[in-house]
Enzyme design. Structure first.
Site, mmCIF file in Angstrom:
data_model
loop_
_atom_site.group_PDB
_atom_site.id
_atom_site.type_symbol
_atom_site.label_atom_id
_atom_site.label_comp_id
_atom_site.label_asym_id
_atom_site.label_seq_id
_atom_site.Cartn_x
_atom_site.Cartn_y
_atom_site.Cartn_z
ATOM 1 N N HIS A 118 0.857 -1.196 0.000
ATOM 2 C CA HIS A 118 0.000 0.000 0.000
ATOM 3 C C HIS A 118 0.884 1.234 0.000
ATOM 4 O O HIS A 118 1.958 1.241 0.619
ATOM 5 C CB HIS A 118 -0.883 0.007 1.264
ATOM 6 C CG HIS A 118 -1.384 1.374 1.640
ATOM 7 N ND1 HIS A 118 -0.780 2.147 2.607
ATOM 8 C CD2 HIS A 118 -2.415 2.111 1.167
ATOM 9 C CE1 HIS A 118 -1.428 3.293 2.726
ATOM 10 N NE2 HIS A 118 -2.419 3.295 1.866
ATOM 11 N N GLY A 276 -17.033 10.958 -0.575
ATOM 12 C CA GLY A 276 -16.142 10.447 -1.598
ATOM 13 C C GLY A 276 -16.779 9.335 -2.414
ATOM 14 O O GLY A 276 -17.840 8.805 -2.078
ATOM 15 N N ILE A 278 -17.479 5.873 -3.398
ATOM 16 C CA ILE A 278 -17.388 4.662 -2.580
ATOM 17 C C ILE A 278 -16.593 3.558 -3.263
ATOM 18 O O ILE A 278 -15.839 2.823 -2.619
ATOM 19 C CB ILE A 278 -18.801 4.169 -2.171
ATOM 20 C CG1 ILE A 278 -18.698 3.129 -1.050
ATOM 21 C CG2 ILE A 278 -19.554 3.633 -3.367
ATOM 22 C CD1 ILE A 278 -18.177 3.666 0.242
#
Length: 334
Positions: A118, A276, A278
């Site tokens: 990540h 935001g 989704i």
């Protein structure tokens, strides 16, 4: 392409700073996607460009069902809007308007011996009612989530980011490594980290000692280092043979990943609180997971070895290894 070539230390106007960062984030997205597609050899990223009704939009790029990568996304967003009461109360954000631009990626490989990874690098600005910048900060980081622990992989990953940090401030690596170790924790499970960390920093504001160009260049250097940190690990592990038992353990640990992202992750919470998109917010979740009651690996097993590393963070890189690596690079460049 050498991304370091686009790092600039030229003093910019506030508008120039914003656009410079936007341009870099989109360039980084292209660079990383090309590198991951080349490593997979089959799957390609599919782009879903989207607009946000309150202002701005983004490019969600998803890769799936490849030779190496089971699911992943490399997303960019350039969004803005009014500061709401919910943002003031729950996110402690003050001001009249806000702006955020960043890249966020999560890659879930199919092979359990290839780690999930990540990273996120972003800039945030706040404005008053006359659109004057009243606050600005940078944040981000890159962290590794293996399912089986290979110490050479952990050392390589951390060495890359220590080298980047040392180019800006010798104190950064240990400081930002500890922030990472302390952030990516499922605190509802005690001290269990979701992986073996990396670096993480947030709310780094320009000052006289470290101006906006300093923090922008640091974010760029960290972003540029992603492929050097991750791709060699993928190359070493992607052809390893694995068993259904290995895949079972991967899905158990993926469950921990889901728990962190839905319960603790500030980026997820920010996206949800600012209306935001989704699908982009939940792109980070793995395709398959397991939640088994009170599952415990066999003591002393390879699975337990990984768990112990998540419970007790290690110092993966010594100063002696840093010196040796630096010497080797100089020799190889002669």
């Amino acid at each position: 392409m050498n991304l370091n070539n686009i790092i600039s230390t030229t003093k910019s106007s506030p508008l120039g700073i914003k656009q410079h960062w936007i341009d870099y984030i989109h360039t980084l997205q292209n660079h990383i996607c090309m590198a991951l597609e080349l490593e997979d050899g089959k799957a390609v990223f599919v782009e879903d460009a989207w607009e946000r009704p309150e202002g701005g939009g983004g490019k969600t790029r998803v890769i799936a069902n490849g030779n190496v990568f089971e699911k992943g996304g490399v997303n960019t967003s350039v969004v803005e809007g009014l500061v709401t009461d919910a943002m003031r109360k729950q996110l402690n954000i003050q001001g009249h308007k806000w702006f955020a631009c960043g890249l966020s990626l999560v890659i879930h490989p199919y092979n359990p011996f290839v780690p999930t990874v990540h990273c996120n690098y972003r800039m945030f600005e706040l404005y008053d009612e006359q659109d004057n910048v009243i606050d600005r900060w940078f944040g981000g980081g890159t962290d590794l989530t293996p399912y089986y622990l290979f110490e050479e992989d952990a050392k390589h990953f951390h060495l890359i980011y220590k080298t980047v940090c040392d180019g800006f401030d010798k104190s950064f690596y240990l400081t930002f490594k500890k922030v990472c170790d302390d952030y990516f924790v499922n605190t509802h499970r005690g001290t269990e980290r979701r992986g073996i960390g990396g670096i993480f920093y947030d709310h780094q504001k320009p000052s006289e000692a470290r101006d906006v160009n300093f923090w922008m260049n640091f974010g760029k250097a960290c972003g540029n280092a992603f492929t050097d940190a991750y791709i060699p690990i993928v190359e070493r592990r992607k052809h390893m043979t694995f068993t259904p038992e290995n895949k079972h353990w991967q899905e158990i640990r993926r469950g921990r990943y889901v728990e962190f992202n839905l319960v603790h992750d500030r980026g997820t919470l920010f996206g949800l609180k600012t209306n935001g998109r989704i699908e982009s917010i939940l792109m980070s979740l793995p395709p398959t997971v397991r939640f088994e009651y009170n599952y415990q690996p066999v003591a002393g097993s390879e699975e337990d070895k990984l768990l112990q590393a998540c419970l007790h963070p290690k110092e993966w890189v010594s100063e002696q290894e840093i010196d040796a690596e630096t010497w080797a690079r100089k020799v190889n460049s002669c």
